[in-house]
Design a protein around this motif. Structure first.
Motif, PDB file in Angstrom:
ATOM      1  N   ASP A 216       0.946  -1.551  -0.121  1.00  0.00           N
ATOM      2  CA  ASP A 216      -0.427   0.212   0.318  1.00  0.00           C
ATOM      3  C   ASP A 216       0.831   0.789  -0.065  1.00  0.00           C
ATOM      4  O   ASP A 216       0.664   2.007  -1.205  1.00  0.00           O
ATOM      5  CB  ASP A 216      -1.166  -0.209   1.147  1.00  0.00           C
ATOM      6  CG  ASP A 216      -2.187  -0.684   0.616  1.00  0.00           C
ATOM      7  OD1 ASP A 216      -2.130  -0.964  -0.101  1.00  0.00           O
ATOM      8  OD2 ASP A 216      -2.606  -1.207   2.261  1.00  0.00           O
TER       9      ASP A 216
ATOM     10  N   PHE B 234       0.181   0.371  -4.203  1.00  0.00           N
ATOM     11  CA  PHE B 234      -1.091   1.100  -4.529  1.00  0.00           C
ATOM     12  C   PHE B 234      -1.540   1.735  -4.369  1.00  0.00           C
ATOM     13  O   PHE B 234      -2.298   2.382  -5.091  1.00  0.00           O
ATOM     14  CB  PHE B 234      -1.672  -0.086  -3.858  1.00  0.00           C
ATOM     15  CG  PHE B 234      -1.400  -1.598  -4.127  1.00  0.00           C
ATOM     16  CD1 PHE B 234      -1.327  -2.584  -5.246  1.00  0.00           C
ATOM     17  CD2 PHE B 234      -1.607  -2.724  -2.791  1.00  0.00           C
ATOM     18  CE1 PHE B 234      -0.781  -3.614  -5.436  1.00  0.00           C
ATOM     19  CE2 PHE B 234      -1.115  -4.221  -3.422  1.00  0.00           C
ATOM     20  CZ  PHE B 234      -0.738  -4.855  -4.517  1.00  0.00           C
ATOM     21  N   THR B 235      -0.676   2.499  -3.386  1.00  0.00           N
ATOM     22  CA  THR B 235      -2.058   4.194  -2.606  1.00  0.00           C
ATOM     23  C   THR B 235      -1.010   4.710  -3.607  1.00  0.00           C
ATOM     24  O   THR B 235      -1.810   5.845  -4.013  1.00  0.00           O
ATOM     25  CB  THR B 235      -1.158   4.439  -0.964  1.00  0.00           C
ATOM     26  OG1 THR B 235      -2.528   3.499  -0.544  1.00  0.00           O
ATOM     27  CG2 THR B 235      -2.016   5.619  -1.115  1.00  0.00           C
TER      28      THR B 235
ATOM     29  N   ILE C 127      -2.061   2.891  -8.171  1.00  0.00           N
ATOM     30  CA  ILE C 127      -2.976   2.126  -8.467  1.00  0.00           C
ATOM     31  C   ILE C 127      -4.269   2.581  -8.611  1.00  0.00           C
ATOM     32  O   ILE C 127      -4.962   2.624  -9.568  1.00  0.00           O
ATOM     33  CB  ILE C 127      -2.426   0.854  -8.116  1.00  0.00           C
ATOM     34  CG1 ILE C 127      -1.457   0.146  -7.904  1.00  0.00           C
ATOM     35  CG2 ILE C 127      -3.692   0.006  -8.265  1.00  0.00           C
ATOM     36  CD1 ILE C 127      -0.763  -0.100  -9.650  1.00  0.00           C
ATOM     37  N   TYR C 128      -4.409   2.786  -6.762  1.00  0.00           N
ATOM     38  CA  TYR C 128      -6.234   3.219  -6.924  1.00  0.00           C
ATOM     39  C   TYR C 128      -6.695   4.562  -7.196  1.00  0.00           C
ATOM     40  O   TYR C 128      -5.690   5.534  -6.124  1.00  0.00           O
ATOM     41  CB  TYR C 128      -6.301   2.368  -5.261  1.00  0.00           C
ATOM     42  CG  TYR C 128      -6.193   1.052  -5.543  1.00  0.00           C
ATOM     43  CD1 TYR C 128      -7.289  -0.048  -6.392  1.00  0.00           C
ATOM     44  CD2 TYR C 128      -5.399   0.387  -4.627  1.00  0.00           C
ATOM     45  CE1 TYR C 128      -7.120  -1.149  -5.562  1.00  0.00           C
ATOM     46  CE2 TYR C 128      -5.027  -1.193  -4.658  1.00  0.00           C
ATOM     47  CZ  TYR C 128      -5.785  -2.311  -5.063  1.00  0.00           C
ATOM     48  OH  TYR C 128      -5.600  -3.674  -4.961  1.00  0.00           O
TER      49      TYR C 128
ATOM     50  N   TRP D 165     -10.208   5.265  -2.230  1.00  0.00           N
ATOM     51  CA  TRP D 165     -10.459   4.743  -1.684  1.00  0.00           C
ATOM     52  C   TRP D 165      -9.651   4.443  -0.627  1.00  0.00           C
ATOM     53  O   TRP D 165      -8.198   4.166  -0.687  1.00  0.00           O
ATOM     54  CB  TRP D 165     -10.316   2.889  -3.290  1.00  0.00           C
ATOM     55  CG  TRP D 165     -10.916   3.023  -3.978  1.00  0.00           C
ATOM     56  CD1 TRP D 165     -12.124   3.946  -4.696  1.00  0.00           C
ATOM     57  CD2 TRP D 165     -10.773   1.404  -5.094  1.00  0.00           C
ATOM     58  NE1 TRP D 165     -12.629   3.524  -5.437  1.00  0.00           N
ATOM     59  CE2 TRP D 165     -11.909   1.829  -5.140  1.00  0.00           C
ATOM     60  CE3 TRP D 165     -10.131   0.827  -4.659  1.00  0.00           C
ATOM     61  CZ2 TRP D 165     -12.271   0.945  -6.918  1.00  0.00           C
ATOM     62  CZ3 TRP D 165     -11.094  -0.273  -5.881  1.00  0.00           C
ATOM     63  CH2 TRP D 165     -12.206  -0.458  -6.499  1.00  0.00           C
TER      64      TRP D 165
ATOM     65  N   GLU E 121      -7.275   2.923   2.337  1.00  0.00           N
ATOM     66  CA  GLU E 121      -6.886   1.498   2.287  1.00  0.00           C
ATOM     67  C   GLU E 121      -7.338  -0.218   3.344  1.00  0.00           C
ATOM     68  O   GLU E 121      -6.859  -0.814   3.227  1.00  0.00           O
ATOM     69  CB  GLU E 121      -5.026   1.667   2.994  1.00  0.00           C
ATOM     70  CG  GLU E 121      -4.373   2.767   2.038  1.00  0.00           C
ATOM     71  CD  GLU E 121      -2.704   2.783   2.548  1.00  0.00           C
ATOM     72  OE1 GLU E 121      -2.402   2.609   4.056  1.00  0.00           O
ATOM     73  OE2 GLU E 121      -2.284   3.728   2.277  1.00  0.00           O
TER      74      GLU E 121
ATOM     75  N   ARG F 101     -11.479  -3.109  -2.315  1.00  0.00           N
ATOM     76  CA  ARG F 101      -9.608  -2.752  -2.437  1.00  0.00           C
ATOM     77  C   ARG F 101      -8.461  -4.053  -1.477  1.00  0.00           C
ATOM     78  O   ARG F 101      -7.419  -4.395  -2.818  1.00  0.00           O
ATOM     79  CB  ARG F 101      -9.165  -0.796  -1.972  1.00  0.00           C
ATOM     80  CG  ARG F 101      -7.812  -0.901  -1.425  1.00  0.00           C
ATOM     81  CD  ARG F 101      -7.325   0.175  -1.581  1.00  0.00           C
ATOM     82  NE  ARG F 101      -6.188   0.623  -1.565  1.00  0.00           N
ATOM     83  CZ  ARG F 101      -5.202   1.633  -1.157  1.00  0.00           C
ATOM     84  NH1 ARG F 101      -5.426   2.576  -1.718  1.00  0.00           N
ATOM     85  NH2 ARG F 101      -4.068   1.607  -1.053  1.00  0.00           N
TER      86      ARG F 101
ATOM     87  N   SER G  52      -6.038  -6.402  -3.402  1.00  0.00           N
ATOM     88  CA  SER G  52      -4.339  -6.041  -3.094  1.00  0.00           C
ATOM     89  C   SER G  52      -3.941  -7.426  -2.830  1.00  0.00           C
ATOM     90  O   SER G  52      -2.800  -8.150  -3.268  1.00  0.00           O
ATOM     91  CB  SER G  52      -4.356  -5.383  -2.712  1.00  0.00           C
ATOM     92  OG  SER G  52      -4.376  -3.948  -2.864  1.00  0.00           O
TER      93      SER G  52
END
Length: 270
Positions: A9, A13-14, A17-18, A22, A24, A29, A33
């Protein structure tokens, strides 16, 4: 898994990606992930461990056996490549439940001490060995074999790459015992990850064609010799780590390799 998810994350991801809305801790999500983490890390673990075993452990003379399939290694890798994301998607909800606190996983060894850690290792192996035996044996029942388990038995002469080349439902069913254990029993979360890695190493080792086992362990350990006979003769040696449940269930077979009748021995006689 929560530690891996947190790191991914923060670094991937943070920021990349997202959508920003959204959070964590948003369950959909997290599930996506986890699926991506399982797919990527699981395939890498399989590929590099199986590759090492193929070059340094596996006896390449076995490739001369008439039951060895032409271009089998590439077929096994391709099969695993397309099934691994599906298997990861099936396993993700169990890891999601773990990350959201529904298991009995605990953080620090100090919470229960080293004796309990040792007990956990033994009980985990005994618990999963029992369930895997009955699940695996059940997968050989004619009502489900063709649809689920037959693909894995395409490989009569197994290689390290055969280990994960199976139907995704098959992979999921045979992984369930490892994941439900911490729902029932307390287990250190880092030990759980280590045990899951051990399971993957073991799956590769029983497909590596190395039949050498210390004599004292031959009646106890379900190794490559036992599992090779399972692929060759079908209704024997379903066990995971030990021969105990095969003996109880009447499905134990003394490995051909221990009697000088393994696929490799057959080749040497020609």
């Amino acid at each position: 898994m929560d530690e891996f998810l947190s790191v991914c994350d923060y670094y991937i991801f943070t920021p990349y990606i997202y959508p920003v809305d959204w959070s964590e801790d948003y369950a959909p999500r997290q599930c996506i992930s986890i699926c991506l983490i399982l797919w990527f890390s699981g395939f890498l673990l399989y590929f590099f461990t199986a590759t090492f075993s193929y070059f340094f452990v596996f006896d390449h003379q076995l490739k001369k056996h008439p039951l060895y399939i032409k271009k089998q290694i590439s077929l096994e890798i391709k099969y695993t490549s397309w099934t691994s994301p599906l298997a990861s998607a099936l396993m993700a909800p169990l890891f999601l439940a773990e990350c959201r606190g529904y298991t009995k996983l605990y953080n620090s060894i100090d919470e229960r001490g080293w004796p309990f850690v040792i007990f956990s290792i033994i009980s985990f192996m005994m618990f999963t060995d029992c369930l895997i035996y009955w699940i695996h044996r059940g997968l050989h029942h004619r009502s489900v074999y063709k649809a689920i388990h037959k693909a894995h038995h395409s490989w009569k002469i197994v290689t390290p790459f055969s280990s994960h080349a199976m139907n995704p439902v098959d992979a999921w069913l045979q992984s369930v015992p490892y994941h439900i254990y911490p729902f029932i029993f307390p287990l250190n979360k880092y030990l759980h990850i280590a045990l899951l890695m051990l399971v993957n190493f073991w799956a590769i080792s029983v497909h590596d064609g190395n039949f050498k086992v210390p004599d004292i362990l031959k009646p106890i350990i379900n190794g490559s010799a036992h599992h090779t006979d399972h692929h060759m003769f079908f209704n024997y040696n379903y066990g995971q780590y030990f021969t105990f449940w095969d003996r109880v269930g009447g499905s134990f077979r003394v490995p051909s390799a221990f009697e000088g009748k393994s696929p490799l021995d057959e080749l040497k006689k020609k």
